[in-house]
Scaffold this active site. Structure first.
Site, short mmCIF file in Angstrom:
data_model
loop_
_atom_site.label_atom_id
_atom_site.label_comp_id
_atom_site.label_asym_id
_atom_site.label_seq_id
_atom_site.Cartn_x
_atom_site.Cartn_y
_atom_site.Cartn_z
CE LYS A 11 40.21 41.95 32.32
NZ LYS A 11 40.73 40.81 33.07
CB SER A 213 38.37 37.93 41.78
OG SER A 213 38.76 37.07 40.72
P1 13P Z 1 38.51 40.53 37.07
O1 13P Z 1 37.85 41.62 37.90
O2 13P Z 1 37.57 39.94 36.05
O3 13P Z 1 39.22 39.53 37.91
O4 13P Z 1 39.64 41.28 36.19
C1 13P Z 1 40.52 42.15 36.80
C2 13P Z 1 41.28 42.86 35.75
O5 13P Z 1 42.09 42.27 35.05
C3 13P Z 1 41.02 44.29 35.55
O6 13P Z 1 41.95 44.87 34.73
#
Ligand code: 13P
Length: 251
Positions: A11, A213
């Site tokens: 991200k 998660s």
């Molecule tokens: P998390 O693992 O932080 O919940 O994020 C999942 C995600 O959006 C992966 O693209």
């Protein structure tokens, strides 16, 4: 048969130096202790050209988190699929719920992005998933079926090149994880839609990842389900120990 894949989605985290350090550390960890699945890291655009040469491509694939829905031209600030491929990256995440909800990416826009990614030999990791209200109203199957319209116009040959990721939006970054049973139910449903559209063989060969998660403590249980072929990992992909813990769920 289909591949098991653990993919990280960084991200909008890590500056360039931090990203390079994370990629190097992961490469060292996986060189020392080889994974039993495919591993991919999807990084911000600016990291791609620096990260691809420092990871062993036999161990770690590299991908972008998005690409443009246009080939080239006067689209200030956009990055094309061709540009992503020219860095040596092999994958691109498309249709992430954050792109759909914050940047207005529609089924039609995503269809264009998927086609451009494939035309540039990138493997799309195409994300689908419902929001909490849709889950509470038991509409999750309808929602993912509608989202699949972006990839169900592909030829069978092109469809067999993509990876899917089911990410329930209520589980992303919230600490709430779908139970292994919830994940299995909807993954099996997604696979049944693929079988209806493209036939059982293509459905059986399609990797469907779970995201939301996912962490070392729950990955093994989730990945043990027959239709869960790995994970798309957000927060836990930012620390090598956590990401490797998830990768090791396949050992
Ligand atoms: P998390 O693992 O932080 O919940 O994020 C999942 C995600 O959006 C992966 O693209």
């Amino acid at each position: 048969m289909r591949k098991n894949i653990v993919a990280g989605n960084w991200k909008m985290n890590k500056n360039l130096q931090e990203g390079i350090a994370l990629a190097k550390e992961l490469n060292e960890a996986l060189t020392a202790d080889k994974p039993n699945c495919d591993v991919v890291i999807c990084t911000p655009f600016i990291h791609l050209a620096s990260v691809t040469p420092i990871v062993d491509s036999a161990l770690i694939g590299v991908g972008a988190e998005n690409c443009a829905d246009k080939v080239s031209g006067a689209y200030t600030g956009e990055v094309s699929a061709e540009m992503v491929a020219s860095t040596g990256a092999q994958y691109v995440i498309l249709g992430h719920s954050e792109r759909r909800s914050y940047y207005g990416e529609t089924v039609e826009i995503l269809e264009e992005k998927v086609k451009l990614a494939l035309a540039n030999n990138l493997t799309p990791i195409f994300c689908i998933g419902e929001v909490l209200e849709e889950r509470q109203a038991e509409k999750q199957n309808e929602v993912v079926a509608a989202q699949l319209a972006s990839v169900f116009t592909l030829s069978a040959e092109d469809f067999s090149k993509i990876v899917l990721a089911y990410e329930p939006v209520w589980a992303i970054g919230t600490g709430l994880t779908a139970t292994p049973e919830q994940a299995q139910d909807i993954h099996a449903y997604i696979r049944s839609l693929i079988a209806e559209k493209y036939g059982q063989e293509i459905a059986d060969n399609c990797s469907i990842l779970y995201g939301g998660s996912c962490k070392p403590s729950n990955a093994k249980e989730l990945f043990a389900k027959p239709d869960v072929d790995g994970g798309l990992i957000g927060g836990a992909a930012l620390k090598v120990a956590d990401f490797k813990g998830i990768i090791d769920a396949f050992k």
